[in-house]
Design a protein around this motif. Structure first.
Motif, mmCIF file in Angstrom:
data_model
loop_
_atom_site.group_PDB
_atom_site.id
_atom_site.type_symbol
_atom_site.label_atom_id
_atom_site.label_comp_id
_atom_site.label_asym_id
_atom_site.label_seq_id
_atom_site.Cartn_x
_atom_site.Cartn_y
_atom_site.Cartn_z
ATOM 1 N N GLY A 1 5.490 58.598 24.355
ATOM 2 C CA GLY A 1 6.436 58.778 25.441
ATOM 3 C C GLY A 1 6.282 57.797 26.579
ATOM 4 N N ARG A 2 5.164 57.081 26.614
ATOM 5 C CA ARG A 2 4.951 56.100 27.674
ATOM 6 C C ARG A 2 4.788 54.685 27.112
ATOM 7 N NH1 ARG A 2 1.399 57.818 31.206
ATOM 8 N NH2 ARG A 2 1.289 59.952 30.457
ATOM 9 N N THR A 3 5.078 54.511 25.826
ATOM 10 C CA THR A 3 4.819 53.232 25.173
ATOM 11 C C THR A 3 6.091 52.668 24.557
ATOM 12 O OG1 THR A 3 2.570 53.979 24.612
ATOM 13 C CG2 THR A 3 3.416 52.060 23.431
ATOM 14 N N ASP A 4 6.382 51.402 24.850
ATOM 15 C CA ASP A 4 7.499 50.720 24.200
ATOM 16 C C ASP A 4 7.050 50.227 22.824
ATOM 17 O OD1 ASP A 4 9.337 50.965 26.318
ATOM 18 O OD2 ASP A 4 8.408 49.293 27.368
ATOM 19 N N PRO A 5 7.927 50.218 21.823
ATOM 20 C CA PRO A 5 9.354 50.560 21.873
ATOM 21 C C PRO A 5 9.644 52.034 21.596
ATOM 22 C CG PRO A 5 8.846 49.677 19.723
ATOM 23 C CD PRO A 5 7.555 49.650 20.503
ATOM 24 N N TYR A 6 8.587 52.821 21.393
ATOM 25 C CA TYR A 6 8.786 54.201 20.941
ATOM 26 C C TYR A 6 9.585 55.046 21.931
ATOM 27 C CZ TYR A 6 4.924 52.573 18.041
ATOM 28 O OH TYR A 6 4.130 51.831 17.207
ATOM 29 N N ARG A 7 9.253 54.936 23.217
ATOM 30 C CA ARG A 7 9.909 55.816 24.184
ATOM 31 C C ARG A 7 11.418 55.573 24.255
ATOM 32 N NH1 ARG A 7 8.445 53.666 30.304
ATOM 33 N NH2 ARG A 7 8.957 51.451 29.990
ATOM 34 N N GLY A 8 11.842 54.365 23.929
ATOM 35 C CA GLY A 8 13.256 54.025 24.014
ATOM 36 C C GLY A 8 14.119 54.706 22.980
ATOM 37 N N VAL A 9 13.514 55.253 21.905
ATOM 38 C CA VAL A 9 14.304 55.922 20.871
ATOM 39 C C VAL A 9 14.051 57.424 20.868
ATOM 40 C CG1 VAL A 9 14.457 53.894 19.398
ATOM 41 C CG2 VAL A 9 12.533 55.475 19.111
ATOM 42 N N ALA A 10 13.419 57.942 21.931
ATOM 43 C CA ALA A 10 13.190 59.380 22.033
ATOM 44 C C ALA A 10 14.516 60.126 22.134
ATOM 45 C CB ALA A 10 12.328 59.684 23.257
ATOM 46 N N SER A 11 14.510 61.367 21.717
ATOM 47 C CA SER A 11 15.718 62.175 21.813
ATOM 48 C C SER A 11 16.093 62.433 23.263
ATOM 49 C CB SER A 11 15.499 63.508 21.102
ATOM 50 O OG SER A 11 16.627 64.344 21.229
ATOM 51 N N LEU A 12 15.080 62.603 24.120
ATOM 52 C CA LEU A 12 15.298 62.878 25.536
ATOM 53 C C LEU A 12 14.564 61.857 26.375
ATOM 54 C CD1 LEU A 12 14.589 66.739 25.394
ATOM 55 C CD2 LEU A 12 16.832 65.642 25.295
ATOM 56 N N LEU A 13 15.042 61.662 27.596
ATOM 57 C CA LEU A 13 14.376 60.796 28.557
ATOM 58 C C LEU A 13 13.976 61.611 29.793
ATOM 59 C CD1 LEU A 13 16.648 57.602 28.521
ATOM 60 C CD2 LEU A 13 14.568 58.020 27.202
ATOM 61 N N HIS A 14 12.771 61.378 30.276
ATOM 62 C CA HIS A 14 12.272 62.029 31.487
ATOM 63 C C HIS A 14 12.178 60.952 32.555
ATOM 64 C CE1 HIS A 14 8.764 64.286 33.655
ATOM 65 N NE2 HIS A 14 9.901 64.346 34.326
#
Length: 237
Positions: free
Chosen positions: A218-231
């Motif tokens: 959740g705090r690491t690119d590129p993974y966080r960019g394809v999360a279902s939700l954004l905080h």
């Protein structure tokens, strides 16, 4: 997401300070009660009668000292100015609400006005930059193909039509409201197909490891960019 929120609170406010928290769209009150147990004064705003009843029932089960720190108000998140004075809160939460609002900008503007200088705004939104991920993770290829071009999506849990927000657009919105984006996280990077309230696939002993993986992603690119939700966490100037 609770860990992410605690990280932002700890980094912005002195340890031990009792914060004034507004939870807009508090739902069943899980975040509100968690923060009240940490010593903060929390006001929850909710319009749904079923959710209000559940939140009040959960609050009634808490010790008196915690009940005294929580106020539940019936009302719409778009009417914060009716219920509260500008600058009344140190932290404003709005989690899982914007996806049900056709025009989110007035709501976000109202939330920003509720913040005292230096206050923290915490938004949880559906990720408009990865609309096909949810269907794709389930192997629903036709649904994923449709999602690429769809402006709205059907929420399977509530049965309601939802919309998504793009990070770039919300970043510009927050900057224009004087509460620029401080940091952002992905939520549900790998676990979007895991049902709420249950352990993810695998042995229950793996839950701690799963949460660690999700927190890291959740705090690491590129993974966080394809999360279902954004905080998204903005800070009032």
């Amino acid at each position: 997401m609770a860990r992410q929120l605690d990280e932002q609170i700890a980094g912005r406010f002195p340890v031990g300070r009792r914060l004034r928290v507004l939870d807009v769209g508090m739902g069943r009150g899980s975040q509100a009660l968690r923060l009240a147990r940490s010593g903060h004064s929390v006001t929850g705003l909710e319009r749904d009668a079923e959710m209000l009843a559940a939140a009040r029932a959960a609050l009634a089960r808490e010790p008196e000292g915690i009940r005294e720190r929580v106020r539940v108000v019936e009302g719409d998140g778009r009417d914060t100015g009716v219920h509260f004075l500008p600058g009344s809160f140190d932290v404003v939460l709005c989690h899982g609400v914007l996806m049900y609002v056709t025009e989110p900008d007035p709501l976000v503007a109202g939330l920003a006005r509720m913040l005292a200088p230096g206050g923290l705004l915490s938004l949880l939104v559906r990720n408009g930059d990865a609309p096909a991920m949810r269907s794709g993770l389930r192997g629903d290829w036709a649904g994923a193909l449709t999602a690429f071009d769809a402006a709205c999506h059907m929420d399977e849990e509530s049965g309601l039509e939802t919309r998504a927000d793009r990070l770039k657009k919300l970043t510009a919105t927050l900057a224009g409201l004087g509460a620029p984006l401080h940091t952002w996280y992905g939520v549900r990077v790998f676990t979007d197909t895991a049902a709420d309230g249950t352990h993810a696939p695998g042995a229950p002993d793996d839950l701690a490891t799963l949460l660690e993986v999700e927190e890291r992603a959740g705090r690491t690119d590129p993974y966080r960019g394809v999360a279902s939700l954004l905080h998204l966490c903005g800070v009032r100037g």
